[in-house]
Motif scaffolding. Sequence first.
Motif, mmCIF file in Angstrom:
data_model
loop_
_atom_site.group_PDB
_atom_site.id
_atom_site.type_symbol
_atom_site.label_atom_id
_atom_site.label_comp_id
_atom_site.label_asym_id
_atom_site.label_seq_id
_atom_site.Cartn_x
_atom_site.Cartn_y
_atom_site.Cartn_z
ATOM 1 N N VAL A 85 -7.263 -0.689 0.463
ATOM 2 C CA VAL A 85 -6.260 0.302 0.084
ATOM 3 C C VAL A 85 -5.417 -0.320 -1.023
ATOM 4 N N THR A 86 -5.397 0.320 -2.180
ATOM 5 C CA THR A 86 -4.726 -0.256 -3.339
ATOM 6 C C THR A 86 -3.990 0.837 -4.114
ATOM 7 N N PRO A 202 -2.893 -5.542 -3.425
ATOM 8 C CA PRO A 202 -1.987 -5.342 -4.565
ATOM 9 C C PRO A 202 -2.570 -4.340 -5.558
ATOM 10 N N PRO A 203 -1.784 -3.950 -6.571
ATOM 11 C CA PRO A 203 -2.254 -2.960 -7.552
ATOM 12 C C PRO A 203 -3.440 -3.462 -8.374
ATOM 13 N N LEU A 204 -4.342 -2.560 -8.678
ATOM 14 C CA LEU A 204 -5.554 -2.897 -9.429
ATOM 15 C C LEU A 204 -5.263 -3.392 -10.836
ATOM 16 N N THR A 205 -4.363 -2.737 -11.525
ATOM 17 C CA THR A 205 -4.189 -3.002 -12.952
ATOM 18 C C THR A 205 -3.360 -4.240 -13.251
ATOM 19 N N SER A 206 -2.692 -4.812 -12.241
ATOM 20 C CA SER A 206 -1.840 -5.970 -12.500
ATOM 21 C C SER A 206 -2.215 -7.189 -11.672
ATOM 22 N N ASP A 209 -6.393 -10.537 -7.987
ATOM 23 C CA ASP A 209 -6.756 -10.525 -6.575
ATOM 24 C C ASP A 209 -7.330 -9.176 -6.164
ATOM 25 N N ALA A 210 -6.688 -8.092 -6.617
ATOM 26 C CA ALA A 210 -7.153 -6.753 -6.261
ATOM 27 C C ALA A 210 -8.555 -6.505 -6.789
#
Length: 256
Positions: A85-86, A202-206, A209-210
Motif C-alpha cells: 500500500v503506497t 512510503p511514496p513511490l515518487t520520492s 525503498d518504495a
Amino acid sequence: MNKLERAISLSMNMDNHSGDIFSEIDSSQSMDEISKMKIDKILTNPEMDEIKIVYPGCEQEKLVNQLRDIRTEINKSSDKNLIMVTSIQEKSGVSFFASNIAAVTAFDSGRSSILMECNFDDPMIKTKFNLESSNGLTDYLYNNDLTEDAIIHDSGIRRYRVIHGGESSSSMQEHFVHPRFRRFLFSLKNRYSDRTIYLDAPPLTSSADARLLAELCDLVIVILPNGKVSKNKLSAASKLIPKNKLLGVVVNNYIY
C-alpha cells in the motif's frame, strides 16, 4: 455521514496479474491453525474507535462495506497475498487505509492478516498498538538471535498481527536489500495459505525503498488524496509500478 464514512472511494484495476517472484503458497494450512492464533487482550470497541480501526457493527458502515469490496478484489487472486500500500506523496492516508484493510481482512474467520511497517519516515504501528517495549523489523534484520515470531505481534484484534519498524529504523539505511528481509517476506508469504500481508510503504515518487518493495510484492494499491495529485505525478508514478501489479487506486477523501 461522518468523517470516517467519507474517507474512501474506490477505483479498482481488474486486469489479470502474473509474474510472482515467490513460490506458490502451500494450501494445506487449515482454518484450525488460524483459530488457534493467540491473543492476549482483545481491544474494546471504544479502544478501536480511539485508534481509528473499524470493526464489525461499528458506526462507519459505509466505510466498512467499501473496504470489504476491496478485500474481495484482493482475495480473487488467492496466490497474490503480499500487498504493498503506497502513495504518490506524503500525508495521503496510507497508514489509515493499510491498518483498516488489514482489520477488515481479519473479519473473515477463515483468514488472517499482517500489517508490516515499511515507511520509516512516518511510523505509527508501535504507538497505535502499544508496542513500545517490543522488537520490530530492523531489530530482526540486524540481530541474528531474533526469530521471526519475536517481531510478529498481537494487535488486540482477532486474526490480525502487526510488525513495527523497530528501533534501528533510520530511512538512511538500505534495510530492504538486506538478505534477511527477503527471506522474511518469503516466509510470511508462504507460512499460511489464508494470510494476507500488507506493507505500509512510503511514496513511490520520492522513495527508492518504495520502488524496491514494488518489485518484491505481488500487488500494489495506490492511495491518492482527492484532488491533490497532478496528472503528471500520477503518470510518473504509474511507470514505477511493475506491469500487472497495480491492483487499483483508492481515493482518500479524508486524510488521517
